[in-house]
Design a protein around this motif. Structure first.
Motif, PDB file in Angstrom:
ATOM      1  N   GLU A  44     -10.844   2.121  -7.057  1.00  0.00           N
ATOM      2  CA  GLU A  44     -10.994   3.392  -6.370  1.00  0.00           C
ATOM      3  C   GLU A  44      -9.955   4.346  -6.941  1.00  0.00           C
ATOM      4  O   GLU A  44      -8.777   3.983  -7.069  1.00  0.00           O
ATOM      5  CB  GLU A  44     -10.766   3.221  -4.872  1.00  0.00           C
ATOM      6  N   VAL A  60      -6.332   0.662  -6.287  1.00  0.00           N
ATOM      7  CA  VAL A  60      -6.465   2.050  -5.854  1.00  0.00           C
ATOM      8  C   VAL A  60      -5.501   2.842  -6.710  1.00  0.00           C
ATOM      9  O   VAL A  60      -4.271   2.669  -6.610  1.00  0.00           O
ATOM     10  CB  VAL A  60      -6.146   2.213  -4.353  1.00  0.00           C
ATOM     11  N   ALA A 100      -7.767   5.888   1.645  1.00  0.00           N
ATOM     12  CA  ALA A 100      -8.811   5.494   0.703  1.00  0.00           C
ATOM     13  C   ALA A 100      -8.793   3.985   0.473  1.00  0.00           C
ATOM     14  O   ALA A 100      -9.849   3.351   0.382  1.00  0.00           O
ATOM     15  CB  ALA A 100      -8.626   6.240  -0.617  1.00  0.00           C
ATOM     16  N   ALA A 101      -7.598   3.410   0.389  1.00  0.00           N
ATOM     17  CA  ALA A 101      -7.482   1.961   0.198  1.00  0.00           C
ATOM     18  C   ALA A 101      -8.047   1.199   1.384  1.00  0.00           C
ATOM     19  O   ALA A 101      -8.795   0.227   1.228  1.00  0.00           O
ATOM     20  CB  ALA A 101      -6.015   1.582  -0.030  1.00  0.00           C
ATOM     21  N   ARG A 102      -7.706   1.634   2.580  1.00  0.00           N
ATOM     22  CA  ARG A 102      -8.183   0.921   3.775  1.00  0.00           C
ATOM     23  C   ARG A 102      -9.682   1.083   3.975  1.00  0.00           C
ATOM     24  O   ARG A 102     -10.363   0.132   4.372  1.00  0.00           O
ATOM     25  CB  ARG A 102      -7.405   1.405   4.997  1.00  0.00           C
ATOM     26  N   ARG A 103     -10.202   2.278   3.707  1.00  0.00           N
ATOM     27  CA  ARG A 103     -11.642   2.488   3.883  1.00  0.00           C
ATOM     28  C   ARG A 103     -12.453   1.642   2.910  1.00  0.00           C
ATOM     29  O   ARG A 103     -13.471   1.048   3.283  1.00  0.00           O
ATOM     30  CB  ARG A 103     -11.984   3.972   3.687  1.00  0.00           C
ATOM     31  N   ARG A 104     -12.015   1.588   1.661  1.00  0.00           N
ATOM     32  CA  ARG A 104     -12.802   0.888   0.631  1.00  0.00           C
ATOM     33  C   ARG A 104     -12.568  -0.620   0.658  1.00  0.00           C
ATOM     34  O   ARG A 104     -13.498  -1.407   0.513  1.00  0.00           O
ATOM     35  CB  ARG A 104     -12.431   1.457  -0.747  1.00  0.00           C
ATOM     36  N   PHE A 105     -11.296  -1.033   0.867  1.00  0.00           N
ATOM     37  CA  PHE A 105     -10.967  -2.444   0.701  1.00  0.00           C
ATOM     38  C   PHE A 105     -10.403  -3.112   1.953  1.00  0.00           C
ATOM     39  O   PHE A 105     -10.186  -4.323   1.973  1.00  0.00           O
ATOM     40  CB  PHE A 105      -9.981  -2.612  -0.462  1.00  0.00           C
ATOM     41  N   ALA A 113     -12.488  -4.278  -8.492  1.00  0.00           N
ATOM     42  CA  ALA A 113     -13.068  -3.031  -7.998  1.00  0.00           C
ATOM     43  C   ALA A 113     -11.988  -1.965  -8.074  1.00  0.00           C
ATOM     44  O   ALA A 113     -10.809  -2.252  -7.870  1.00  0.00           O
ATOM     45  CB  ALA A 113     -13.544  -3.217  -6.568  1.00  0.00           C
ATOM     46  N   ALA A 132      -8.622  -5.716  -6.384  1.00  0.00           N
ATOM     47  CA  ALA A 132      -8.985  -4.309  -6.257  1.00  0.00           C
ATOM     48  C   ALA A 132      -7.772  -3.444  -6.548  1.00  0.00           C
ATOM     49  O   ALA A 132      -6.634  -3.825  -6.239  1.00  0.00           O
ATOM     50  CB  ALA A 132      -9.522  -4.016  -4.857  1.00  0.00           C
TER      51      ALA A 132
END
Length: 258
Positions: free
Chosen positions: A60, A36, A78-83, A58, A34
Motif C-alpha cells: 500500500e 505500507v 491506511a495500514a490498519r484499513r488494508r492490513f 502486498a 505487507a
C-alpha cells in the motif's frame, strides 16, 4: 542467524528513494507480508511499491507530506484499513536543510522539527498504540544521524532534530519494554542518496563532481550506501536482534570522539 520479517506488516516512510526505498526493498526480500510505503513524492513511492509487489508482499502506498500534522494518522490508518495491524515501523524520512547558529530562521526550525521529530513521534504513537491495543510485540527503527552527537556547524537545527528523535527513541523503548515493543535507532553517517546528491550538487552548488571529491576524503574512499543502512534497519526490525532495545548504533566511517 536468519534475519527474516516472516509475514510482518511494516510501515516505511521516505520510501520513494534513498534509505527508505532500500529498506522497503530489503524488507520485501526478507519475507515481510505487507508493506505500507509513504513519501511526499507520491509517484516515486508508487514506483517503488510496484517494483516490490512482484516479490510477494502486498503493498500500500500513501502520498503524504510529514510536515502536515495529520500525516501520521493518515499513514497508520491506511495500514490498519488494508492490513489490520502494524508490526513494524521504520522512520526513514527526513530533511537536511542547512542552518547554522547564525543563519537559522524560525521557518527552517519549524519545518525541520515537524518532519524530523514531530512526525516520527506521532507515527511511533500510532504504531505503539496499535501494538498495545492488540497485546502484540513489535519493532520500530528510527533513522537518526551521527550529527545527533554534536553536528556540523551548518547543520545546527538538523542536528537538534536528530538529538530529539534519539531521546524519543530511548524514551519509547524504556516505556514499552514490558509491552515487548522494541525501539532502536541508527546514527547514520554521510550516505550517497538521491536527496544528498540534489543537496550537494544543486542546493549547495558543488556541481556533479561533488561525490568523487567527497569520497576521496573519506577513510573508505566512498560514502555509505543506502543498502548498508537498510541491512541494519531490517536486522533491528527482525526477531534476530531481540531483545535489543533503546540502542542507537553509529553507522559511520569514523569512531565518534576519536
Amino acid at each position: 542467524m536468519k534475519v527474516e520479517l516472516s509475514g510482518k506488516v511494516v510501515v516505511v516512510t521516505g520510501a520513494a528513494s534513498g534509505i527508505g526505498a532500500a529498506v522497503a526493498r530489503l524488507a520485501a526480500e526478507s519475507g515481510a507480508g505487507a508493506l505500507v510505503l509513504s513519501d511526499r513524492d507520491a509517484d516515486g513511492c508508487r514506483a517503488v511499491g510496484e517494483g516490490i509487489a512482484g516479490q510477494g508482499p502486498a503493498v500500500e502506498t500513501v502520498g503524504a507530506d510529514l510536515s502536515d500534522l495529520g500525516s501520521a494518522a493518515a499513514i497508520a490508518g491506511a495500514a490498519r484499513r488494508r492490513f489490520g495491524r502494524i508490526d513494524g515501523l521504520v522512520n526513514a524520512a527526513g530533511l537536511t536543510t542547512r542552518a547554522s547558529m547564525l543563519d537559522g530562521t524560525p521557518g527552517v526550525w519549524e519545518e525541520l522539527f515537524a518532519v524530523n521529530a514531530r512526525a516520527p513521534y506521532f507515527l511511533m504513537r500510532e504504531a505503539i498504540g496499535d501494538m498495545v491495543a492488540r497485546g502484540a510485540a513489535g519493532a520500530i527503527v528510527n533513522v537518526l544521524s551521527i550529527n545527533a552527537h554534536c553536528g556540523a556547524p551548518d547543520l545546527a537545527i538538523y542536528s537538534a532534530t536528530k538529538g530529539a528523535l534519539l531521546t524519543l527513541t530511548k524514551n519509547a523503548a524504556n516505556a514499552h519494554l514490558r509491552d515487548r515493543i522494541r525501539v532502536n535507532g541508527i546514527n547514520l553517517g554521510w550516505a550517497a542518496t538521491e536527496a544528498e546528491h540534489r543537496m550537494q550538487s544543486e542546493t549547495l552548488g558543488h556541481g556533479p563532481g561533488w561525490l568523487e571529491a567527497a569520497a576521496a576524503r573519506m577513510p573508505l574512499g566512498r560514502l555509505l550506501e543506502p543498502g548498508e543502512a537498510a541491512r541494519l534497519a531490517v536486522f533491528l526490525l527482525s526477531d534476530a536482534s531481540a531483545p535489543m532495545t533503546g540502542v542507537a548504533l553509529d553507522l559511520e566511517q569514523r569512531v565518534t570522539g576519536a
